[in-house]
Design a protein around this motif. Structure first.
Motif, PDB file in Angstrom:
ATOM      1  N   ARG A 213       0.834  -1.202   0.000  1.00  0.00           N
ATOM      2  CA  ARG A 213       0.000   0.000   0.000  1.00  0.00           C
ATOM      3  C   ARG A 213       0.871   1.256   0.000  1.00  0.00           C
ATOM      4  O   ARG A 213       0.583   2.221  -0.723  1.00  0.00           O
ATOM      5  CB  ARG A 213      -0.917  -0.021   1.224  1.00  0.00           C
ATOM      6  N   ASN A 214       1.933   1.239   0.797  1.00  0.00           N
ATOM      7  CA  ASN A 214       2.852   2.383   0.817  1.00  0.00           C
ATOM      8  C   ASN A 214       3.482   2.598  -0.555  1.00  0.00           C
ATOM      9  O   ASN A 214       3.592   3.739  -1.033  1.00  0.00           O
ATOM     10  CB  ASN A 214       3.952   2.157   1.847  1.00  0.00           C
TER      11      ASN A 214
ATOM     12  N   GLU B 116       1.065   4.154  -2.998  1.00  0.00           N
ATOM     13  CA  GLU B 116       0.823   5.569  -2.727  1.00  0.00           C
ATOM     14  C   GLU B 116       2.020   6.422  -3.123  1.00  0.00           C
ATOM     15  O   GLU B 116       1.858   7.493  -3.727  1.00  0.00           O
ATOM     16  CB  GLU B 116       0.500   5.769  -1.245  1.00  0.00           C
TER      17      GLU B 116
END
Length: 349
Positions: free
Chosen positions: A265-266, A269
């Protein structure tokens, strides 16, 4: 023969071991490193034909002695200089030319870890990897130190000890150590005041070249979620032609808030943020990624010198960028060279 124990194998430790070769007539140096690699935050990884520095990015030419070390004393085979400049951007993603177009930015074709490897190669130091030192024991009767690792094994005795970990980790070792309480506690307190900025780093590889005029972008107002973006393809030998690899460092707030979150997820993003910054939607879809969370990434405040000097009178020395007060590789190197020379001078007295 003088017996020296060094905790940690970062750039400062390697420079200390190197300096000790000339500082004392006969020296036995033992290095205990908790990880399996050398050079600390000057870290390099490889994947297929790609080499990338995912911690510190390069060596600056901000210290004449370090410049001489890197360009004259050590082997220069594979030493590369990044010629493209560092540009800047602000919270609104406005990109502007920087002012360091003529500055040297050195790495190696095989990555920054070559720095420590080349320094240690010029010494007779014995390096033990994956050996975590947890406490020191001082024997004032004979003036020596013993190190104890996580398995309870003793190392030594040593006539002098050098601590190279980041200040908070060095403080933890000292807190568990058996040594004069006043000097130990004052040193622990001093190290407790040393602060670092956390950085969560994403690495993004693409099967195409980026056509931009800069090596890197740095956020000058610290208000953007991204703090730094650099292009490893600007380092000769790192990325094959026709490919790109971006090293993206999030800013302090984003890194602290997302440190424990799912890495995928990081990465997604950060890729989207980078694509928006560079105005290139292709960057949202890398063909492979890597990541690293750095708890002690960028030094913000160094340690006061007085407690460090008091410890040296007992044969305990500290080395690193936090000792020099500047979070740069050249500062860690200079610190190591100076400490190695001081140890030699102190042992000759």
């Amino acid at each position: 023969m003088e017996r020296i124990g060094i905790v940690g194998a970062g750039a400062g430790a390697a420079a200390t071991a190197f300096a000790l070769e000339d500082a004392t007539a006969e020296t036995s140096v033992t290095v205990l490193e908790k990880s399996g690699r050398l050079c600390g935050r000057a870290a390099t990884r490889r994947r297929d034909d790609v080499v990338y520095d995912y911690g510190a990015n390069y060596i600056k030419a901000d210290d004449e002695r370090v410049v001489e070390l890197v360009t004259e004393t050590l082997p220069t085979e594979g030493l590369v200089d990044i010629t493209e400049p560092v540009w800047t951007f602000d919270r609104d993603s406005g990109i502007e030319p920087g002012r360091d177009a003529d500055d040297h930015k050195w790495s190696y074709e095989r990555g920054l870890t070559q720095l420590a490897k080349r320094l240690f190669a010029r010494t007779d130091a014995t390096i033990h990897r994956e050996t975590r030192v947890e406490r020191l024991v001082r024997d004032d009767a004979v003036g020596t130190w013993t190190l104890e690792d996580a398995a309870g094994n003793p190392w030594g005795p040593y006539d002098a000890v050098v601590l190279n970990p980041p200040a908070p980790q060095a403080a933890a070792v000292l807190e568990a150590s058996a040594w004069d309480a006043d000097r130990r506690d004052s040193l622990v307190a001093a190290l407790g005041d040393v602060s670092y900025r956390r950085v969560w780093t994403g690495v993004f590889h693409y099967p195409f070249e980026l056509e931009v005029p800069y090596y890197a972008l740095v956020n000058v107002d610290t208000d953007h979620e991204v703090g730094w973006v650099s292009r490893e393809e600007c380092k000769p030998g790192h990325v094959p032609d026709g490919e790109s690899l971006l090293v993206v460092q999030a800013n302090r707030e984003w890194s602290a808030a997302n440190e424990g979150r799912d890495p995928e997820r990081n990465l997604a993003e950060l890729a989207a943020l980078t694509a928006g910054l560079l105005e290139d939607d292709r960057l949202t879809d890398p063909d492979w990624t890597d990541h690293q969370g750095w708890r002690y990434a960028i030094l913000e405040d160094g340690a006061p010198s007085e407690p460090l000097r008091r410890a040296e009178s007992a044969g305990l020395y500290c080395v690193g960028d936090w000792v020099a007060g500047e979070g740069r590789i050249h500062a860690a190197l200079r610190s190591g060279l100076e400490v190695g020379e001081r140890i030699g001078a102190d042992r000759r007295r």
